[in-house]
Design a protein around this motif. Structure first.
Motif, short mmCIF file in Angstrom:
data_model
loop_
_atom_site.label_atom_id
_atom_site.label_comp_id
_atom_site.label_asym_id
_atom_site.label_seq_id
_atom_site.Cartn_x
_atom_site.Cartn_y
_atom_site.Cartn_z
N ALA A 98 -1.82 12.73 12.99
CA ALA A 98 -0.91 13.62 13.72
C ALA A 98 0.09 14.25 12.76
CB ALA A 98 -0.19 12.85 14.83
N GLU A 99 0.67 13.43 11.91
CA GLU A 99 1.66 13.95 10.95
C GLU A 99 1.00 14.93 9.97
OE1 GLU A 99 4.57 10.42 9.98
OE2 GLU A 99 2.54 9.70 10.46
N ARG A 100 -0.19 14.59 9.50
CA ARG A 100 -0.90 15.49 8.58
C ARG A 100 -1.27 16.80 9.26
NH1 ARG A 100 -3.20 10.66 7.36
NH2 ARG A 100 -5.13 11.11 8.49
N SER A 101 -1.40 16.77 10.58
CA SER A 101 -1.75 17.98 11.34
C SER A 101 -0.53 18.79 11.76
CB SER A 101 -2.56 17.59 12.58
OG SER A 101 -3.76 16.96 12.20
N GLY A 102 0.66 18.33 11.39
CA GLY A 102 1.87 19.07 11.71
C GLY A 102 2.44 18.77 13.09
N ILE A 103 1.94 17.72 13.74
CA ILE A 103 2.48 17.34 15.05
C ILE A 103 3.76 16.53 14.84
CG2 ILE A 103 2.06 15.94 17.11
CD1 ILE A 103 -0.91 16.70 16.87
N THR A 104 4.81 16.92 15.52
CA THR A 104 6.08 16.22 15.40
C THR A 104 6.02 14.91 16.17
OG1 THR A 104 7.27 18.30 15.19
CG2 THR A 104 8.56 16.37 15.83
N VAL A 105 6.35 13.82 15.49
CA VAL A 105 6.38 12.51 16.13
C VAL A 105 7.70 11.82 15.77
CG1 VAL A 105 3.86 12.24 16.04
CG2 VAL A 105 5.26 11.27 14.21
N THR A 106 8.14 10.93 16.64
CA THR A 106 9.22 10.02 16.29
C THR A 106 8.54 8.83 15.65
OG1 THR A 106 10.56 10.77 18.15
CG2 THR A 106 11.09 8.61 17.19
N LYS A 107 8.89 8.53 14.40
CA LYS A 107 8.12 7.55 13.62
C LYS A 107 8.94 6.32 13.31
CE LYS A 107 4.59 6.41 10.86
NZ LYS A 107 4.13 7.12 9.69
N VAL A 108 8.34 5.16 13.55
CA VAL A 108 8.89 3.89 13.09
C VAL A 108 7.91 3.39 12.04
CG1 VAL A 108 9.53 1.53 13.70
CG2 VAL A 108 9.95 3.41 15.32
N GLU A 109 8.30 3.46 10.80
CA GLU A 109 7.44 3.10 9.66
C GLU A 109 7.57 1.61 9.39
OE1 GLU A 109 4.84 4.17 6.44
OE2 GLU A 109 5.72 5.61 7.80
N GLU A 110 7.02 0.82 10.29
CA GLU A 110 7.08 -0.64 10.20
C GLU A 110 5.80 -1.23 10.75
OE1 GLU A 110 9.54 -2.40 8.85
OE2 GLU A 110 10.96 -0.74 8.61
N GLN A 111 5.58 -2.51 10.49
CA GLN A 111 4.44 -3.20 11.07
C GLN A 111 4.66 -3.34 12.57
OE1 GLN A 111 3.80 -6.86 8.96
NE2 GLN A 111 2.79 -5.82 7.27
N ALA A 112 3.58 -3.20 13.33
CA ALA A 112 3.67 -3.16 14.79
C ALA A 112 4.18 -4.47 15.38
CB ALA A 112 2.31 -2.82 15.38
N GLY A 113 3.73 -5.60 14.89
CA GLY A 113 4.09 -6.89 15.49
C GLY A 113 5.58 -7.11 15.61
N PRO A 114 6.32 -7.06 14.50
CA PRO A 114 7.77 -7.28 14.60
C PRO A 114 8.49 -6.24 15.46
CG PRO A 114 7.02 -7.52 12.34
CD PRO A 114 5.85 -6.99 13.12
N VAL A 115 8.03 -5.00 15.42
CA VAL A 115 8.66 -3.95 16.23
C VAL A 115 8.45 -4.24 17.72
CG1 VAL A 115 8.60 -1.50 16.86
CG2 VAL A 115 8.51 -2.17 14.46
N LEU A 116 7.23 -4.59 18.10
CA LEU A 116 6.96 -4.89 19.50
C LEU A 116 7.69 -6.15 19.96
CD1 LEU A 116 3.18 -3.99 19.76
CD2 LEU A 116 5.16 -2.62 20.44
N GLU A 117 7.80 -7.15 19.09
CA GLU A 117 8.56 -8.36 19.44
C GLU A 117 10.02 -8.01 19.70
OE1 GLU A 117 7.95 -11.18 16.29
OE2 GLU A 117 5.87 -11.53 16.88
N ALA A 118 10.60 -7.16 18.86
CA ALA A 118 12.00 -6.76 19.04
C ALA A 118 12.17 -5.97 20.33
CB ALA A 118 12.46 -5.94 17.84
N LEU A 119 11.23 -5.08 20.62
CA LEU A 119 11.31 -4.33 21.87
C LEU A 119 11.20 -5.23 23.09
CD1 LEU A 119 9.17 -1.14 21.14
CD2 LEU A 119 11.61 -1.22 21.64
N ALA A 120 10.29 -6.19 23.03
CA ALA A 120 10.10 -7.11 24.15
C ALA A 120 11.34 -7.97 24.40
CB ALA A 120 8.89 -8.00 23.89
N ALA A 121 12.10 -8.22 23.37
CA ALA A 121 13.30 -9.06 23.51
C ALA A 121 14.52 -8.27 24.00
CB ALA A 121 13.63 -9.70 22.16
N MET A 122 14.42 -6.95 24.05
CA MET A 122 15.54 -6.12 24.47
C MET A 122 15.72 -6.16 25.99
SD MET A 122 15.06 -2.80 22.10
CE MET A 122 16.66 -2.37 21.49
N PRO A 123 16.98 -6.26 26.44
CA PRO A 123 17.23 -6.23 27.89
C PRO A 123 17.23 -4.78 28.40
CG PRO A 123 19.28 -6.57 26.70
CD PRO A 123 18.19 -6.51 25.67
N PHE A 124 16.25 -4.45 29.17
CA PHE A 124 16.19 -3.09 29.72
C PHE A 124 16.61 -3.08 31.16
CE2 PHE A 124 13.22 -2.70 26.16
CZ PHE A 124 13.69 -1.54 25.58
#
Length: 124
Positions: A98-124
């Motif tokens: 997507a990025e190479r094709s010029g599509i604008t994305v909001t990017k988190v340049e991290e490994q998925a596991g820790p990011v998803l764990e942090a999101l799951a722990a957030m109080p929504f």
């Protein structure tokens, strides 16, 4: 490194699989038993492609987790979201198609596991 995993989950395994036999289908005795997933290199069934596209068309945004989007079947969904003006967020190490094709994305340049764990722990 033997036993180590790469960013896409592939791993080198040192084992002798010479005696391994794939179980046959107990109903037809001709095919092999496979889980109901699409393996890399397999063709995505038409019905599943349509369901995925309909999900994108009905979504308020798209989240890509742990994919380079190198395979057209996944990139096609992100491209559709882009054409629909939907926000696209990506959690992935490394540049995506997507990025190479010029599509604008909001990017988190991290490994998925820790990011998803942090999101799951957030109080929504």
């Amino acid at each position: 490194e033997a036993g180590g995993a790469s960013a896409d989950g592939d791993a080198e395994i040192e084992a002798d699989f010479a005696g391994f036999e794939v179980p046959g289908c107990p109903e037809c005795s001709e095919g092999m038993i496979k889980p109901d997933v699409v393996f890399f290199g397999d063709v995505v069934p038409e019905g599943r492609k349509q369901e995925a596209m309909e999900a994108v068309e009905g979504a308020s945004g798209v989240l890509v987790v742990g994919s380079s989007l190198a395979v057209l079947s996944s990139f096609r969904l992100v491209d559709a979201a882009h054409r629909l003006g939907l926000p696209i967020a990506v959690v992935n190490v490394g540049e995506t198609r997507a990025e190479r094709s010029g599509i604008t994305v909001t990017k988190v340049e991290e490994q998925a596991g820790p990011v998803l764990e942090a999101l799951a722990a957030m109080p929504f």
